[in-house]
Design an enzyme around this catalytic site. Structure first.
Site, PDB file in Angstrom:
ATOM      1  N   ILE A   1      35.747  -2.592  33.701  1.00 22.64           N
ATOM      2  CA  ILE A   1      36.484  -3.246  34.803  1.00 22.64           C
ATOM      3  C   ILE A   1      37.810  -3.806  34.292  1.00 22.64           C
ATOM      4  CG2 ILE A   1      34.470  -3.833  36.206  1.00 22.64           C
ATOM      5  CD1 ILE A   1      34.734  -6.725  35.056  1.00 22.64           C
TER       6      ILE A   1
ATOM      7  N   ARG B   1      40.878  -2.060  31.871  1.00 23.82           N
ATOM      8  CA  ARG B   1      41.944  -1.086  32.066  1.00 23.82           C
ATOM      9  C   ARG B   1      41.451   0.249  31.534  1.00 23.82           C
ATOM     10  NH1 ARG B   1      43.652  -4.290  35.107  1.00 23.82           N
ATOM     11  NH2 ARG B   1      45.691  -5.312  35.146  1.00 23.82           N
TER      12      ARG B   1
ATOM     13  N   GLU C   1      45.139   6.342  36.574  1.00 22.97           N
ATOM     14  CA  GLU C   1      44.955   5.999  37.984  1.00 22.97           C
ATOM     15  C   GLU C   1      46.286   5.967  38.730  1.00 22.97           C
ATOM     16  OE1 GLU C   1      42.897   2.211  37.145  1.00 22.97           O
ATOM     17  OE2 GLU C   1      44.488   1.195  38.224  1.00 22.97           O
TER      18      GLU C   1
ATOM     19  N   HIS D   1      39.706   0.599  41.446  1.00 17.88           N
ATOM     20  CA  HIS D   1      40.338  -0.638  40.942  1.00 17.88           C
ATOM     21  C   HIS D   1      40.260  -1.772  41.972  1.00 17.88           C
ATOM     22  CE1 HIS D   1      43.472  -2.109  37.810  1.00 17.88           C
ATOM     23  NE2 HIS D   1      42.791  -3.137  38.317  1.00 17.88           N
TER      24      HIS D   1
HETATM   25  C1  8YV Z   1      44.723  -6.772  40.546  1.00 16.46           C
HETATM   26  C2  8YV Z   1      43.738  -6.566  38.183  1.00 16.46           C
HETATM   27  O1  8YV Z   1      44.300  -6.398  41.788  1.00 16.46           O
HETATM   28  O2  8YV Z   1      44.253  -8.838  37.945  1.00 16.46           O
HETATM   29  C3  8YV Z   1      44.180  -7.742  37.408  1.00 16.46           C
HETATM   30  O3  8YV Z   1      44.448  -7.588  36.207  1.00 16.46           O
HETATM   31  O4  8YV Z   1      43.535  -5.548  37.644  1.00 16.46           O
HETATM   32  C4  8YV Z   1      43.530  -6.675  39.665  1.00 16.46           C
HETATM   33  O5  8YV Z   1      42.817  -7.829  39.911  1.00 16.46           O
HETATM   34  C5  8YV Z   1      45.924  -6.035  40.154  1.00 16.46           C
HETATM   35  O6  8YV Z   1      46.405  -6.441  38.927  1.00 16.46           O
HETATM   36  C6  8YV Z   1      47.004  -6.119  41.229  1.00 16.46           C
HETATM   37  O7  8YV Z   1      48.300  -6.111  40.716  1.00 16.46           O
END
Ligand code: 8YV
Length: 351
Positions: free
Chosen positions: A240, A242, A271, A289
């Site tokens: 969850i 990257r 992605e 995501h």
């Molecule tokens: C976001 C995420 O939706 O916060 C993060 O790092 O991956 C997600 O929660 C995303 O970054 C939106 O810009």
């Protein structure tokens, strides 16, 4: 007369009623449709503005800010900020911020949902049923792995990792092991019910391994073919964080050849494109995501980004002191250095 207020560009549709608070202090340029920008388009948008709330879609580095003399603040709506070259922003005197804390529990919920769906084969079972394959109930159909009482491994033990540890230890009676760059204080380990181990032990002992570490050069492909080979063939892997943390080609091979039982993936290397080898497998749960995607949390993220941006542009109750700046000290140093070496025009513009 021209509006003298600083200009803010909003890169994507967020929550209008939250974003519009920025209109109290700034001239606003909204974006009303989800948009994919080329680096040149990003540079063009940033060229004339003082600040911008942006999302993980927007990758901002030296090239994108090269012609943005007014730019003083980038507010990332997300906790992970691998889309930003923070060093380049710092040396240009641009305050970067992110949105930690407000999404911790929601993202931990999704991590756990994905773990359960993957280990108990929920989406695979549903697909099977919808395909009309359920001819007669049978004892051996779609057997999965237990969550309760099993060993949960967590790689990356920041706030979200700790949220997952609590869910596992307190909610499901799991034995929780973790690995992190730095070990947590003993009191925190006791509170979240987790035990520190080295990476090899984590890989070897986890029945379910959840990846929650930040993505950077040292975590790139940390889960590669060699790491996967150290895991139990019965194990579940959940990502969850990257996509680039996992070598997806190696993962797809391990899932196809019995090296690993199943994977739950919310993030992907390329992605929104998902590797065909993963799409072809039944023992993978794929989500687009959505870790922080609850109504309340996405709204709270936008609010925090608005607060960060307002403060970074010296307005509002926290003027000058964004609640979650990433590079406050480096920016102060860079602005001071610029003033010292006669970078007056730029320095004035960045104040
Ligand atoms: C976001 C995420 O939706 O916060 C993060 O790092 O991956 C997600 O929660 C995303 O970054 C939106 O810009």
């Amino acid at each position: 007369m021209a509006d003298p207020r600083p200009r803010v560009w909003v890169s994507q549709p967020l929550f209008d009623e939250v974003v519009e608070q920025l209109g109290q202090h700034f001239q606003l340029e909204m974006t009303h449709a989800v948009t994919r920008y080329t680096p040149a388009q990003l540079a063009e948008r940033l060229a004339g503005v003082d600040g911008a709330p942006i999302t993980l879609n927007e990758r901002i580095g030296a090239a994108e800010i090269a012609n943005a003399p007014r730019l003083r603040a980038i507010a990332n709506v997300g906790v992970g900020y691998n889309n930003l070259d923070v060093e380049a922003l710092s040396s240009a005197g641009i305050l970067a911020s992110n949105t930690p804390d407000v999404l911790t529990e929601t993202t931990a919920d999704l991590g756990f949902a994905l773990l359960m769906a993957t280990a108990r084969r929920i989406t695979e079972a549903e697909r099977w049923l919808r395909e009309g394959q359920w001819g007669q109930w049978s004892f051996q159909t779609l057997l999965g792995a237990d969550i309760h009482g099993s060993t949960l491994g967590i790689l990356g033990m920041g706030r979200i990792g700790q949220g997952i540890a609590r869910r596992g230890a307190l909610g499901f009676g799991m034995r929780v092991l973790y690995h992190n760059r730095s070990r947590l204080p003993e009191a925190t380990e006791a509170e979240v019910g987790a035990q520190y181990v080295d990476l090899d032990t984590l890989l070897a002992q986890a029945d379910h391994l959840v990846l929650v570490l930040p993505y950077n050069a040292s975590s790139h492909h940390i889960i590669d073919a060699a790491a996967l080979a150290k895991m139990k063939p019965t194990a579940t892997l959940v990502n969850i964080a990257r996509g680039g943390i996992v070598d997806e080609a190696a993962l797809a091979a391990a899932l196809a050849n019995g090296g690993l039982a199943a994977a739950g993936l919310d993030v992907f290397e390329g992605e929104p494109t998902v590797r065909p080898a993963l799409l072809a497998l039944r023992n993978v749960v794929l989500t687009p995501h959505i870790g922080s995607a609850s109504q309340a949390t996405r709204r709270a993220m936008v609010q925090l980004a608005v607060d960060n941006l307002t403060a970074a542009l010296d307005a509002g109750p926290q003027a000058g002191d964004p609640p979650s700046a990433l590079n406050a000290q480096a920016v102060a140093d860079a602005r001071r250095a610029r003033a010292g070496v006669g970078g007056k025009d730029i320095d004035d513009a960045k104040r």
